[in-house]
Scaffold this active site. Structure first.
Site, short mmCIF file in Angstrom:
data_model
loop_
_atom_site.label_atom_id
_atom_site.label_comp_id
_atom_site.label_asym_id
_atom_site.label_seq_id
_atom_site.Cartn_x
_atom_site.Cartn_y
_atom_site.Cartn_z
N GLU A 71 0.86 -1.33 0.17
CA GLU A 71 0.12 0.35 -0.21
C GLU A 71 0.76 1.29 0.11
O GLU A 71 1.72 1.13 0.61
CB GLU A 71 -0.78 -0.06 1.15
CG GLU A 71 -1.75 -1.38 1.66
CD GLU A 71 -3.27 -1.30 0.48
OE1 GLU A 71 -3.36 -0.18 -0.27
OE2 GLU A 71 -3.64 -2.55 0.67
N CYS A 118 -2.19 9.25 2.63
CA CYS A 118 -1.96 8.38 0.96
C CYS A 118 -3.16 9.04 0.14
O CYS A 118 -2.48 9.19 -0.77
CB CYS A 118 -1.23 6.38 1.27
SG CYS A 118 -3.05 6.26 2.03
#
Ligand code: NAD
Length: 534
Positions: free
Chosen positions: A271, A305
């Site tokens: 990720e 993110c």
């Protein structure tokens, strides 16, 4: 010349940010949960963003400690995976109840270590609560054996089952220590694995406190180990020892982890970073789009993110949107408090502050306009930086394509949906995108053409991230694999096919020559094709 980092270091005279309940005994208790040889001597010290003071000096694990932690978790997993899923789920639900009850302490730790606003810290509690409940309730279904059509229907009985990987390693960053560090461990444990987590050194106390709560919830002692220390040393040793690695962090580190996992032929989910676009179509509700944009851009002080960094606005509504988004940004409350009175907290480290300030200063020097923000606020806290909106950003400015990972967005006009999609797809990342439009049909068609793991329509980022039943992750340089949804737990297992042959074994019967068998079977294949058998 005084740099922005010197500014940070000068603010050592402000009041201590240490929460009053965090006594030296509390810290010693948490430090004792780091897996390491008692004879070890390495330590690490993180500094609190609110006051630049040392948080705690924690022991660090060596590469040998990591290998031993994995073996301890493996021993624990042998008994754990024999337990019924319901028993494992009960432990997780008790953990859920405990961290909800103890949330004030957890949130204090998250804020002290990482500097975010309290509401954003509480959102980590919300997210892990939803993850834990979801997998405790639905995990059994995700992992249930599935029967499949056999080689010879009627004679071959086939089941696809899920077996735990063994020991899962989880490497997490500092920006969401509870959500990303602990939220990913929950499904791994529920699937029957042991887990070894490498906490980021900046935010290790949060993970160690969660580990303590999990122990109180009844998790067997050895099953989940926490290691602390230098990324390449401790993280590298972890990838070397586990059966699967779940990594969250930068794309650069993700590549290193992927290469190492590739050499070992273990699975990995990665990720990674993003440069997320938000599109405002000309039919969008401008007030709502501006509000949504501010929320997805500046939440967690932009250190998220999936946060928005590129705002693409139709030229017909550009001026109206610019005014609305600048106004909404100026109304945000900045500060460092352990209550819910501020919207935007501190950046997490001097390195973060330097990066954010550099991106803005380079853009300004190369001709971009700062519409609001664009400066540090040492009067509010050593690492405070104003939410910033830029205009006139061009390709040679680092802020255009590089991930800033801070409270900075840039506005770009477009003239058609096709151009918006082209701009959204620029660059190598593909993590999260957002489209604002009253025409949901067109927005969905556009979503299908955007190379991004999530697309939010009429929401900035939270709608997809908060939908735990749906997968979340990145395309391109934003990663591999998904968290949440079925994949968020199945990835911690191996698929195993168990095929039971009944009556006669597969192959030609003894009474038939091979050439007759081939002719016969070829005839059967033609028949199956005609009968449209799958
Ligand atoms: P980072 O890559 O520097 O560190 C992440 C973790 O990896 C840390 O625990 C670190 O100690 C460890 N590490 C460092 N080098 C390692 C190595 N060689 N081997 C194994 N582990 C190693 O990332 P960061 O700066 O801490 O986090 C910010 C980045 O994370 C941003 O790019 C952000 O976009 C990304 N991120 C992605 C997601 C997502 O879900 N896609 C979520 C949060 C953050």
């Amino acid at each position: 010349m005084t740099t922005i980092v010197d500014e940070h270091l000068r603010h050592r005279d402000i009041p201590s940010a240490r929460p009053s309940w965090v006594t030296d005994e509390v810290i010693a208790g948490l430090a004792g949960r780091v897996y390491r040889d008692p004879a070890g001597t390495g330590t690490t010290t993180a500094y609190a963003p609110y006051d630049s003071m040392a948080i705690a000096t924690l022991p660090t694990s060596s590469a040998e400690d990591v290998a031993r932690a994995v073996e301890a978790a493996r021993l624990g997993a042998a008994a754990w995976q024999q337990r019924d899923f319901r028993v494992r789920a009960e432990v997780m639900l008790r953990f859920h109840d405990l961290f909800l009850a103890e949330q004030d302490k957890l949130i204090d730790l998250i804020q002290w270590e990482m500097g975010k606003a309290r509401f954003t810290a509480w959102q980590e509690i919300l997210q892990v609560a939803n993850i834990t409940r979801h997998y405790a309730r639905v995990g059994r279904k995700y992992l249930a054996p599935r029967s499949a059509r056999g080689a010879v229907p009627g004679l071959t009985k086939v089941a696809e089952t899920r077996v735990p990987k063994g020991v899962v390693g989880i490497i997490s960053p500092w920006n969401y220590p509870f959500y990303l560090g602990v939220g990913d461990a929950v499904p791994a444990l529920l699937a029957g694995n042991g887990v070894v987590s490498k906490a980021d050194s900046q935010t290790a106390l949060t993970m160690l406190f969660a580990r303590e709560l999990m122990g109180r919830a009844g998790l067997p002692a050895d099953l989940w180990q926490v290691v602390v220390g230098d990324g390449p040393v401790v993280g590298g040793a972890l990838v070397e020892a586990v059966d699967y690695i779940g990594f969250t962090g930068s794309t650069a580190t993700g590549r290193v982890v992927a290469e190492q996992a590739g050499r070992r032929l273990i699975g990995a989910s990665l990720e990674l970073g993003g440069k997320n676009p938000l599109i405002v179509r000309k039919d969008a509700d401008i007030a709502k789009a501006a509000e949504g944009c501010v929320a997805s851009s500046f939440a967690n002080t932009g250190q998220m993110c999936i946060h928005t960094e590129r705002v693409l606005v139709h030229q017909d509504v550009y001026d109206a949107f610019r005014t609305a988004v600048v106004d909404a940004t100026r109304s945000l409350r900045l500060g460092q408090t352990y209550d819910y009175t501020v919207d935007i907290g501190s950046l997490a480290s001097p390195a973060q502050l330097a990066k954010v300030a550099d991106h803005v200063e380079m853009a300004r020097a190369l001709g971009a306009t700062v519409l609001t923000g664009g400066r540090a606020r040492p009067d509010l806290g050593p690492l405070m930086y104003e939410p910033t909106i830029l205009e006139g950003v061009t390709a040679e400015m680092p802020v255009c394509a590089e991930e800033t990972f801070g409270p900075v967005i840039s506005l770009y006009p477009f003239s058609s949906d096709a151009e918006a999609i082209e701009l959204a797809n620029q660059g190598s990342y593909g993590l999260s995108a957002s489209i604002w439009s009253k025409d949901s049909h067109t927005a969905r068609l556009m979503a299908a053409r955007i190379r991004s793991g999530s697309v939010n329509i009429n929401d900035g980022a939270a709608a997809a991230a908060g939908s735990i039943e749906a997968p979340m992750g990145g395309m391109g340089d934003s990663g591999l694999g998904r968290r949440h949804g079925a994949e968020g737990i199945r990835k911690y297992t191996e698929a195993q096919t168990v095929a039971e042959q009944r009556g006669m074994p597969l192959g030609p019967p003894a009474s038939m020559t091979l050439d007759r068998f081939v002719d016969f079977t070829n005839g059967q294949l033609k028949l199956l094709r005609k009968l449209r058998v799958r």
